[in-house]
Write an enzyme that holds these catalytic residues in place. Structure first.
Site, mmCIF file in Angstrom:
data_model
loop_
_atom_site.group_PDB
_atom_site.id
_atom_site.type_symbol
_atom_site.label_atom_id
_atom_site.label_comp_id
_atom_site.label_asym_id
_atom_site.label_seq_id
_atom_site.Cartn_x
_atom_site.Cartn_y
_atom_site.Cartn_z
ATOM 1 N NE ARG A 45 -4.294 -1.301 0.273
ATOM 2 C CZ ARG A 45 -5.136 -1.648 1.260
ATOM 3 N NH1 ARG A 45 -5.064 -1.052 2.444
ATOM 4 N NH2 ARG A 45 -6.048 -2.571 1.060
ATOM 5 C CG ASP A 202 4.034 -11.242 19.784
ATOM 6 O OD1 ASP A 202 3.853 -11.247 18.556
ATOM 7 O OD2 ASP A 202 5.134 -11.496 20.314
ATOM 8 C CE LYS A 206 6.484 -13.798 18.450
ATOM 9 N NZ LYS A 206 7.216 -12.747 19.212
#
Lengths: 438, 438
Positions: A45, A202, A206
């Site tokens: 973008r 986060d 993982k």
């Protein structure tokens, strides 16, 4: 031989790093892979061309990611957009078009990995995701291949650099959480909205991935227990240090009698353990296998070039295996897709661990006996107690305890009973504790 | 699918461990590999059947190793005999017969690897040797695949557990080398003839392999500089500690302007480095890549089950890739065979490093100035000096210095000149020093 033509989605931090690494190490990578790797088509973008070394090597740059996954020239698509959508649609479309995929997107894999891997299997392509866990550390490869002989017993990882930086600063300098977080934001280690990092989301993405690889279970992000570090108090950091421990924000996956534990939470660990000395933004994953014993993998868990290192390693893997019979590749989740187990992921109440407890109790006779008796009734034995001096003019003393291992449900009951005592005025602080041995 | 039939040469420590791991984790390994793995034929001169779990699972046990490599049923041969001969002949014969090979034999690979890999390439088979370096730590895989995106700058490894155990004990307890060696022998950590371990030959075998994988050069064991730990004095261990360093027996492979350094020697390293805290018999390898930065791999570097973990991981790799086009496998030395470089391995005189020096000098005016001027003339700058008090009744004082980096040839000249001084009576003690940063 012709270079392999690769499509790249995203030219941000990791995308830019990937272009740089492929450019500056092009000759060496080709000597390893047996063929050159060329970014023939990229989509972004917005991006800063001047910030990307080697941007001029890219065949074509547009703003339409779907044009890349539909480009018939492209054999491998690198997805570095992040987030769930449109990453999921793009990856699925690339797979449908018979393209291999390499991604650094932990959220996508943790949440939609089962669907993505099934699609990849159907279409005979590979999805590489080494960069999704612990940045440049080849931990996915270690679990999926290097330790393939082992019955994995447990994994404990420092898998979020922001959180580890904050906890390291709190310990080294006696600072408060909020204070260090503000600095981490200023340094660019923490996002403006730090929730994903400091609340453990986060890390949970993982850990979900690591747990599946270790134990051969489908990805189940929703079942991962997650507790952040935002409530860690400077005094608990100091007491832990006094007791010979460090507080680390660990992702722990463990096989226990009743099922699999998947949990992210602050954890006291003995300071002598190597992983207790992994400081700052660095990551490390400790894996205990029945044959190999403990092994540890350490390195940069984030950042442009370290993450690109893992992305490009996956690319080399895919290139080296381009002609391989799809049924004879390394399975996405380490175990063959039809060999995944339905071992349940345990609710946190059924997890067994040791605890650090801190309570503020009225400094008068009988209080300690009452607390000890509540713990004893729940089958909780105490390993160590430290009673601190009351502050000037205070009638309450901080009482710090380390317990032996007990099921969390029992501990919850004990804490509720302790908090109901008149002589205990504040909520009990509870931090889980692991020896990381055995 | 039919299980893959494997032949096993050697039923000693690692051979027995391999049988145990394949037996106890058979179901899990098959779920990962996609097929069962069956030891159909083993050969050993002598072995203790009662010491090997799963010995009953072996199809046939004889004493003729050549019968195994000639057995038409066998697809993969595991060589765990050790030494150069007949291991070399057996491995070459297995390859000639179209069998894949897995070996833990570091001496064989370091010395005859070029010949063996050329034969394997010719016959379209794979030779796995993960177990040859750092036991159960998947360091070969990390270098060959996980870090394939990187221009590797250097590697520093603790790759001999016996040596690390001895140095750890010397430091922790202030003991002498000879004393700890005797204990290590009693504990079974050191051989009756400890030369291979304490003189660095074992580490040099392993470093030779790591250096080739990192830098894409043929194996050149003869060019690896090797210095043991048998001359390390307890007082140097103590001075190093005082200065904030630890002495570790490191294997170092580094790319420098003039070529490749391959060197095994005792090394002072800053105590804050993670690898400085790798103690006892454990191994660790620190790898610096240009993209990923420093990464570290830690675990058991020897022993029955840890080494078997690596052997069986290689087996799973081979089984997963059994149908793979031979030209599309991971190359033995990380780089494609026709892409190896002829970068020279530097003689030690051309290696640049920092130094710890200890000399015994007459305690009188002018001596220090004379020494400093010799060093200055050779372009050696001093980073730190510690002059110790002379012992009661002694006229000589121990003088400990840390220097900045300098080429070894210059240091040799400086040391020769210092030793020629009347005021310096004993040989200068010199231990190389590395910061392991940058």
């Amino acid at each position: 031989m012709e270079p392999v033509k690769v499509g790249l989605l995203g030219l941000g931090t990791v995308g830019g790093g990937t272009v740089s690494v492929l450019t500056r190490n092009a000759a060496e990578i080709a000597r390893r892979a047996g063929r050159g790797i060329e970014i023939a088509h990229a989509a972004a973008r917005e991006y800063k061309p001047e910030a990307i070394d080697g941007i001029g090597q890219i065949g074509q740059i547009g703003d339409d990611a779907f044009a890349v996954v539909e480009d018939p020239e492209i054999q491998i698509v690198i997805e570095l957009i992040g987030g769930y959508s449109p990453a999921r649609e793009l990856v699925l479309k690339a797979i449908e078009n018979g393209k291999h995929v390499v991604t650094a997107n932990k959220a996508l894999i943790a949440k939609h990995g089962n669907e993505i891997f099934a699609a990849a299997q159907k279409h005979g392509v590979t999805v590489g995701f080494e960069a999704a866990v612990a940045g440049g550390i080849p931990i996915i490869k270690a679990l999926r291949e290097g330790l393939a002989a082992n019955h994995i017993e447990w994994i404990a990882g420092i898998i979020n650099g922001t959180g580890n930086f904050i906890l390291t600063e709190m310990r080294d300098k006696g600072r408060d959480f909020a204070d260090v977080l503000a600095e981490a934001q200023a340094l660019g280690y923490a996002e403006a909205d730090p929730t994903f990092d400091v609340e453990g989301i986060d890390a949970a993405h993982k850990l979900t991935i690591l747990g599946s690889l270790a134990f051969g279970i489908p990805l189940q992000f929703d079942r991962c227990f997650t507790e952040g570090i935002s409530k860690i108090d400077a005094q608990d950091v100091a007491y832990a240090t006094e007791l010979g421990y460090r507080i680390k924000h660990l992702g722990i996956a463990r096989r226990s009698a009743g099922g699999i534990e998947l949990r992210v939470h602050p954890t006291l660990i003995p300071e002598r353990r190597l992983i207790a000395n992994v400081d700052g933004v660095m990551n490390a994953v400790l894996v205990k296998g029945d044959a190999v014993g403990p092994t540890l993998y350490y390195g940069a868990g984030a950042g442009s070039l370290p993450t690109a290192s893992a992305v490009v390693a996956d690319l080399v893997d895919v290139v080296r295996a381009l002609t391989t019979d799809p049924t004879n590749r390394v399975p996405h989740l380490a175990f063959q897709p039809d060999e995944l187990a339905d071992t349940p992921v345990l609710p946190i109440e059924e997890v067994e661990t040791a605890y650090y407890l801190r309570l503020s109790a009225l400094d008068k006779p009988g209080v300690m006996a009452r607390i000890a008796s509540i713990l004893g009734d729940q089958g909780i034995s105490i390993e160590a107690i430290k009673q601190k001096e009351p502050a000037e003019g205070e009638s309450h003393v901080p009482l710090v305890m380390l317990t032996h291992r007990v099921v969390e449900g029992q501990m919850n009951q004990a804490i509720a009973q302790i908090e109901a005592l008149d002589s205990v005025t504040e909520p009990v602080v509870r931090i889980r504790m692991e020896t990381l041995s055995g």
